[in-house]
Design a protein around this motif. Structure first.
Motif, PDB file in Angstrom:
ATOM      1  N   SER A  26       0.819  -1.206   0.000  1.00  0.00           N
ATOM      2  CA  SER A  26       0.000   0.000   0.000  1.00  0.00           C
ATOM      3  C   SER A  26       0.854   1.257   0.000  1.00  0.00           C
ATOM      4  O   SER A  26       2.023   1.237   0.355  1.00  0.00           O
ATOM      5  CB  SER A  26      -0.926  -0.012   1.215  1.00  0.00           C
ATOM      6  OG  SER A  26      -0.224  -0.455   2.350  1.00  0.00           O
ATOM      7  N   SER A  35       0.138   5.757   0.646  1.00  0.00           N
ATOM      8  CA  SER A  35      -0.872   6.627   1.233  1.00  0.00           C
ATOM      9  C   SER A  35      -1.860   7.143   0.195  1.00  0.00           C
ATOM     10  O   SER A  35      -2.931   7.618   0.534  1.00  0.00           O
ATOM     11  CB  SER A  35      -0.185   7.786   1.968  1.00  0.00           C
ATOM     12  OG  SER A  35       0.819   8.348   1.142  1.00  0.00           O
ATOM     13  N   LYS A  79      -5.275   4.478  -0.747  1.00  0.00           N
ATOM     14  CA  LYS A  79      -6.498   4.271   0.019  1.00  0.00           C
ATOM     15  C   LYS A  79      -7.039   5.603   0.454  1.00  0.00           C
ATOM     16  O   LYS A  79      -6.298   6.567   0.654  1.00  0.00           O
ATOM     17  CB  LYS A  79      -6.205   3.412   1.241  1.00  0.00           C
ATOM     18  CG  LYS A  79      -5.902   1.976   0.872  1.00  0.00           C
ATOM     19  CD  LYS A  79      -5.653   1.159   2.122  1.00  0.00           C
ATOM     20  CE  LYS A  79      -5.252  -0.246   1.737  1.00  0.00           C
ATOM     21  NZ  LYS A  79      -4.885  -1.033   2.910  1.00  0.00           N
ATOM     22  N   ALA A 112      -4.663   4.604   5.540  1.00  0.00           N
ATOM     23  CA  ALA A 112      -3.702   4.704   4.453  1.00  0.00           C
ATOM     24  C   ALA A 112      -2.308   4.939   5.002  1.00  0.00           C
ATOM     25  O   ALA A 112      -2.117   5.685   5.950  1.00  0.00           O
ATOM     26  CB  ALA A 112      -4.086   5.861   3.554  1.00  0.00           C
TER      27      ALA A 112
END
Lengths: 575, 442, 418
Positions: free
Chosen positions: C153, C155, C158, C164
């Motif tokens: 992931s 930031s 999400k 996030a």
């Protein structure tokens, strides 16, 4: 000063002479056995032989037990005791030879002062001073006399005449006068008693044997003392002193009654522990060092608990279960603490103290000789030693003395334990076994010790040394085996195992080596031991009920008429 | 023979080395009256003290690589080179916590001094100096003297929880206390023998009265042993007889001048100066028997020492200063650790600077120096650095011993025994021990 | 014999010589635990069960900022630096040491106190985010740890409210490493390898707290689809050698309080044990206060050697408030007997630690909140926990239960005191 006591040639410590070492071990040992096994088959005690009367120092444990018994176990004894002297394989024999240095007198004096101060202290006087003085500042002759009459016979283990008590009463008076306190007077009288040679030394007194003209025997109180320290490792209790004063220890029934009473008492365990502590040479633990990098699990606590582990096993087996002595070499039952559990790699749930446990079958660990109290003690600081272990088994359990190595041996090979050419102890010792000067004796020691090579220098289990698999095959006097369990069984079955115990036990009891003429008596004890299914309490009973136990050899004189055997001691008082 | 010092004799006796020493040998030490020692004609008292520095040490700069006598002095002990033979270095002895929460800088210090770990200052037993002063400090003006040299009114001498023996922090106040009002010319003090010693002496004489009778009941071999017994008794009698003699007159004693006004703070240079002056006063007080027991707190256990021009204290640095990647330790902290050893050397200089008998005052002192922790940043109480200086032949010096994780109460026990205390067991829980450090005795 | 405790791992790229902090000598340590070759299975595994005691633990972080450039805008400033940078914070030309020290003390006290006189460390929410508290902003550096959420992931990927965050890459370049705690402390001096904050295992080695692990149902230590795994607080002090190294095969009793017992399942593949998530909680000690170390959805990922040593990660999410308390604020510190410790001790310790370690409590608190990446609050969507990873090592031990205690023989057995 250590006086080497002259004894007649001993059969009992069969020295494996160097010449003998060169022959095949099993044959040489068999021959030695036969030499001592020539008695007749009856179970009657042979004519008593006896030995000289002795003067034995109390051991530290005896001193402590004595104070605990006469006063209280909580009375502090603030002193450091000198180490015992080992003579003829036993500290007990050393007590008959050790001298009395200024250091030890100083320590006895410190002990006496700490005990005496406690006894007359406000905390203890109600319980331990048998009378109340009229006042602390007035001299109370009656109370002084009562105090001295109470403690002098207990401390000196005999009755004292009024005249003999007088100096101590005088000390109460003098102490009281100078310190203006009656209890201080009592304190110093007590110190005086506790510094008397008659307290610190067990001076044996003799008298002519009425039944056997020409022989001598111990007098009543010396009997009580010898009996009590052997069976309970402590001073005669008041019942035993009473029986002694009444002459009961000279009758078979009277003696048997007292013996049975003592063996049945909880104090008997202390006697058994004292014997095995001596036999197993536990004082060597005081000097035992292990390399902390190689054996990180070793520390002073482990050293102390290793000894206790063996003693707990012994008392449990021999007293608790009344087991066969030889079972000590095969039992897998044991006791563990957390710290010991680390070495044995066994779980121990109990946080502090001991719990019953059992050695698992798959490591071959069985018998007290496979606990770390034996394995670590008879190893080097950084590695095991099949030779030291083999030697210790011979000497400690089989009473066979192995000579020292010849001078100028090249030890460099065995002292290179990480050698890649010779990864295992067996490889390295091969060198010795092939050198003529070493081979004879190593053949006697190494095959025993090599079977214990699955236990490292601390006693932890291993299957490899320096990466190479360990071959734990070996033999004991003709019996071959390839595991530690095999050795255990061989020790259990060895004819010398019970005989050795009998000899050590007897020598421990009387405080001297056995003499040549005592051979039939020793054979008698061995046969009795066998007949009693090797029960140790029974053996101890047999010893103390035998006539030889109290007999004094006729060749020696008693009472003031001793011959000066070459030593010229000035008798006049030192100015 | 005349050159043998009294200490030599007592050393032999105390170590058990004088086994079988015959009486005629002893006699040569006695003057014509048979009572007092030749030479000074008098006996000298033994003193005991502790010297504390805070925040431990840098192990690799302090612990010699080898044990025994042939060790090489590591960097932080180099200042002590002149006293190498008079010091016993003790490493690797632990305060055992037994689950007691480790109060930083407190638990270790009191654990070492009382043999019992405590989570705060509520000690559960007297500190070792109090035990010793109870035994040897009875007949002096001050039972003990406490000084603190870094401006902090603190003491680690406790009789019980809540009753510390407070420290003097000012040299002038210390001077006034010792040499001000109430100070008597030490030469004029009258001597009264201890009546306990007198009666003790007669008890041993009474024991000897039995000699003749017993010599006649034992065999020839045992007669020699019994003779040794009575000879040893006689030797102990002689030792006690010595106590009945007045102590040595104070030689070379000159009452010191009052100290100057000093800056009393925690800046290292000022502390060193305060420490030197207070140590000098203390040494003089010992010399003229004002006390026999002392406690010096060079720096507090949470050491507030600081370098001039800086604001961060030694203690804070131990937690704050990063390890120097090159050195592998904290550079500033190491400076304080080394300076502390310089101060300790200077303390010994003061004691060794006063002649006494045929040696110096240091010969008749046993000083236990220690810190409160080993690695201060971790507050570790395992392996607290400890030293014994002087010892008057009562303890072996010139040696480094590794405790290998043994309880540090063994040190306290051994020191008490050396000072003649009749104690056989000391400490509690895992620190309860009866194991004298025998390597220090032989 | 040297004294300290082997606590540090060698960090690649660093040339350090810490003679005292030498890595444990496994050979010596485990000499007693060598394989009993002839017998079935390794010695540490008995009937499919193996116990372990954690011998080393530290936060899994990264190389020092100096080396990996994680903090281009500088390191976190402590109270003294903040004061010194404030108006009038400089030392005056005529000011003596004493005067300046007094002024610094007064100034830092003000900085660590709320406007209404309470200790900020006890009420960090009452303070402000601290601009001097620097965190790791970059993500292109290699950190220790594992992928916790199974996602790679960043930031941007999400929406706000779904926690996030930017993943790091691992030491071997593997993507997806969740280690937001490193983000928070990576620019703190006390969390560098020369600092003090990551050597908290010292108290473990002095016996104040400990962690036990237990595997059950192990058929094959290299590959086994299903094993039971227990993570327990150790109620006994760890056993050490005279050289202060943990000893293998000691016996320990696991905490019987279910809060301090985490039990889950796992699988071993190619010698690596990986477990399902489970909440675990241990105690630890700061300044004689007992604190709790908490991980939600913790998993173990460790290699299991033939000698019975475990090495790898214990990783999960620590609730922000819990992380603040265990590492910075000690608000819930207890005494040895379990009561809340006196406020003075809790507050003094936290404030003192902030002073000495070089941070502000409010700075740490807001940084944790800012970087939280786990367990979103269903109502607000705010993340409530922060990914936290530990590097651990463990050695063989007997992990016992309270109920295993047999009757102690203490009353019978006397005289074994040393």
């Amino acid at each position: 000063m250590i006086v080497a006591r002259s004894v007649l040639p001993s059969c009992m410590t069969r020295k494996i002479r160097l010449s003998v070492c060169f022959s095949i071990a099993s044959i040489c040992l068999a021959g030695a056995l036969n030499g001592c096994n020539s008695a007749d088959e009856t179970l009657a005690e042979p004519t008593p032989v006896g030995g000289p009367p002795l003067m034995r120092r109390l051991t530290e444990s005896q001193y402590r037990a004595t104070i605990a018994d006469i006063f209280s176990a909580e009375i502090p004894i603030a002193a450091r005791f000198e180490r015992g002297v080992r003579a003829d394989g036993l500290l007990a024999i050393g007590t008959s030879e050790a001298g009395m240095s200024p250091f030890s007198i100083e320590q006895y004096d410190a002990a006496a002062r700490s005990v005496a101060s406690a006894v007359v202290s406000e905390q203890w006087r109600k319980q331990l001073v048998p009378c109340r003085p009229q006042s602390e500042t007035v001299f109370d002759e009656g109370c002084a006399t009562a105090f001295v009459e109470h403690y002098a016979p207990r401390l000196m283990r005999r009755t004292l005449s009024t005249q003999e008590l007088q100096p101590y009463i005088e000390l109460v008076r003098r102490g009281h006068r100078q310190l203006d306190n009656f209890y201080e007077g009592l304190k110093f009288a007590l110190i005086g008693m506790m510094m008397s040679p008659e307290f610190l030394l067990r001076i044996e007194n003799t008298e002519p044997d009425t039944e056997m003209p020409g022989l001598y025997q111990l007098d009543d109180f010396s009997r009580a003392t010898r009996l009590s320290y052997f069976l309970t490792n402590s001073t005669p209790d008041s019942e035993l002193l009473r029986a002694a004063a009444a002459g009961e220890l000279k009758t078979r029934e009277g003696l048997a009654g007292q013996v049975d009473r003592l063996i049945a008492s909880p104090r008997f365990e202390d006697g058994v522990r004292a014997f095995f502590t001596d036999m197993l040479e536990f004082e060597l633990f005081d000097d035992l060092a292990k390399d902390p990098v190689i054996y990180p699990a070793f520390n002073s606590q482990v050293a102390a608990e290793a000894q206790e582990q063996i003693l707990l096993t012994i008392t449990d087996q021999l007293i608790g279960r009344n087991a066969d002595y030889r079972d000590l070499f095969i039992t897998r039952d044991t006791y563990l603490t957390r710290d010991l559990g680390i070495v044995y790699r066994l779980p121990v749930a109990t946080r502090k103290g001991w719990e019953k446990s059992e050695f698992p079958q798959d490591t071959g660990r069985a018998g007290i000789h496979t606990t770390i109290g034996f394995l670590a003690l008879h190893s080097h600081p950084g590695r095991s030693s099949p030779t030291l272990r083999g030697k210790a088994i011979r000497e400690v359990f089989l009473c066979q003395e192995v000579p020292d190595p010849p001078p100028n041996v090249n030890f460099s090979v065995v002292q290179e334990p990480t050698s890649t050419n010779m990864p295992t102890a067996r490889d390295r010792l091969e060198e010795h076994r092939t050198q003529a000067a070493c081979a004879g004796c190593h053949k006697i020691m190494d095959p025993l010790g090599l079977t214990l090579e699955n236990f490292d220098g601390l006693g932890a289990y291993r299957t490899r040394e320096n990466g190479a698999p360990i071959d734990s095959s070996g033999s004991l006097d003709g019996t071959e085996f390839n595991t530690a369990e095999g050795l255990a069984q061989a020790l259990h079955d060895h004819p010398e195992t019970p005989r050795c115990l009998v000899e050590k036990m007897y020598r421990f009891a009387v405080g001297r080596d056995t003499v040549w003429e005592e051979r039939p008596y020793m054979d008698y004890l061995v046969k009795m031991f066998e007949a009693e299914s090797y029960r140790v309490p029974e053996l101890m009973r047999t010893i103390v009920l035998s006539r030889n136990f109290f007999a004094i050899s006729g060749v020696r004189q008693y009472g003031g008429e001793f011959q000066n055997a070459g030593l010229n001691i000035p008798m006049e008082e030192t100015p | 023979m005349k050159n043998l010092s009294r200490r030599t004799v007592l050393r032999g006796a105390l170590k058990g080395a004088g086994v079988g020493v015959a009486l005629p040998f002893l006699n040569c030490f006695l003057d014509d009256s048979g009572k007092a020692f030749a030479g000074t004609g008098q006996r000298l008292p033994m003193r005991f003290g502790t010297w504390i520095w805070g925040c431990g040490f840098i192990p690799e700069l302090w612990i010699p690589a080898s044990t025994g006598t042939d060790y090489e002095l590591p960097a932080h002990l180099l200042p002590l080179e002149p006293y190498r033979d008079r010091l016993a270095l003790l490493s690797g002895f632990d305060v055992k916590l037994d689950g007691v929460p480790n109060k930083p800088h407190i638990t270790g210090c009191f654990g070492l001094r009382t043999g019992i770990p405590v989570p705060d200052s509520n000690v559960k037993a007297p500190t070792i100096d109090v035990l010793v002063s109870d035994a040897i400090g009875r007949n002096t003006r001050f039972k003990s003297l406490e000084i603190s040299t870094s401006g902090i009114q603190r003491s680690y001498s406790y009789r019980s929880a809540g009753s510390p023996n407070p420290s003097e922090i000012s040299p002038i106040a210390l001077y006034e206390r010792i040499f001000g009002e109430g100070f008597q010319d030490p030469g004029a003090a009258s001597f009264k023998p201890d009546t306990q010693d007198m009666i003790h002496h007669s008890v041993l004489s009474a024991v000897s009265d039995d000699r003749h009778r017993l010599m006649n009941v034992v065999g020839a071999e045992d007669r020699a042993r019994l003779d040794e017994f009575f000879t040893s008794i006689r030797q102990l009698e002689q030792q006690i007889a010595l106590q009945l003699e007045p102590p040595a007159p104070i030689e070379n004693f000159v009452k010191p001048d009052a100290p100057p006004q000093l800056t009393l703070d925690s800046e290292m240079g000022n502390v060193m100066e305060t420490h030197r002056i207070m140590a000098g006063l203390l040494a003089k007080a010992l010399q003229c028997n004002q006390t026999r027991v002392f406690n010096v707190l060079f720096s507090d256990t949470t050491s507030n020492l600081r370098r001039p021009g800086t604001t961060t204290t030694h203690h804070t640095l131990t937690h704050e200063e990063p390890l120097d990647p090159e050195l592998g330790h904290q550079r500033e902290v190491a400076w304080f650790a080394r300076e502390s050893m310089v101060a300790w050397r200077e303390f010994l200089d003061e004691l060794a600077g006063i002649p006494e008998g045929d040696g110096t005052l240091l010969d008749n002192c046993l000083v236990l120096a220690h810190s409160d922790c080993s690695i201060a940043k971790a507050h570790a109480v395992e392996g607290i650095p400890t030293m014994i200086a002087g010892g008057g032949g009562l303890l072996r010096t010139g040696v480094h011993l590794a405790g290998k994780g043994d309880p540090i109460s063994r040190v306290g026990l051994t020191v008490q025994q050396a000072m003649g205390l009749q104690v056989e067991r000391w400490g509690s829980l895992s620190m309860e021990t009866n194991r004298t450090i025998t390597e220090l005795l032989s | 014999m040297q004294l300290l405790y082997a606590t540090n791992w060698d960090v690649p790229g660093m040339t350090r010589k810490f003679p005292l902090f030498r890595a444990a000598r496994w050979s010596a340590l485990l000499a007693a635990g060598q394989l009993t070759a002839a017998q079935a299975g390794p010695a540490f595994l008995q009937d499919g069960e193996a116990g372990f005691v954690v011998s080393h633990i530290e936060y899994a972080l990264s190389d020092d900022a100096e080396l990996n450039g994680a903090c281009p805008s500088g390191m976190t400033g402590g109270l003294q630096e903040i004061f010194a940078a404030s108006p009038g914070g400089k030392r005056g030309p005529d000011e003596s040491d004493e005067q300046y020290v007094a002024r610094v003390q007064k100034g830092t006290r003000t900085l660590s106190t709320t406007s209404d006189g309470r200790a900020l460390c006890m009420h960090p929410e009452a303070g402000q985010p601290d601009p001097y508290f620097r965190t790791v902003q970059r993500s292109d550096i290699a950190v220790f740890g594992i992928d916790l959420d199974g996602e790679i992931s960043n930031s941007d990927s999400k929406k706000h409210g779904t926690c996030a965050h930017d993943d790091f890459s691992g030491r071997n370049g593997e993507p997806g490493i969740d280690n937001q705690f490193y983000r928070v402390v990576g620019c703190s001096r006390s969390f560098q390898s020369t600092g003090m904050s990551n050597s908290f295992s010292t108290e473990m080695l002095t016996g104040s707290w400990g962690i036990l692990l237990r595997l059950r149902g192990v058929d094959d230590i290299a590959n086994d689809d299903d094993v039971e795994v227990g993570l327990y607080y150790n109620t006994d002090p760890i056993k050490l050698s005279p050289g202060r190294e943990p000893l293998a095969y000691a016996s320990y009793i696991a905490d019987s309080d279910s809060r301090f017992r985490g039990e889950t399942r796992g699988r071993i593949s190619n010698g690596v044990l990986t477990t399902e998530p489970v909440d675990v909680r241990f105690r630890h000690v700061v300044n004689s206060m007992v604190l709790e170390r908490f991980l939600r959805d913790a998993r173990l990922q460790v290699t299991l050697s033939e000698q019975g040593e475990l090495e790898g990660y214990l990783s999960g999410y620590t609730p922000v408030e819990a992380m603040y308390d265990q590492q910075f604020g000690y608000r819930n510190g207890k005494t040895g007997s379990g009561e809340l410790a006196p406020l003075k001790l809790r507050s003094g310790s936290a404030t003192g630690a902030a002073f000495v370690l070089g941070h502000t409590c409010n700075g740490a608190y807001y940084a944790l909140l800012e970087h939280a990446d786990g367990h979103p609050d269903p109502a607000t969507g705010e993340c409530t926990s922060i990914s936290t990873q530990y590097r651990i090592r463990a050695i063989p031990a007997f992990v016992l239960e309270d109920t295993d205690s047999p009757e102690s023989l203490n009353p019978v057995v006397a005289g074994t005191a040393q």
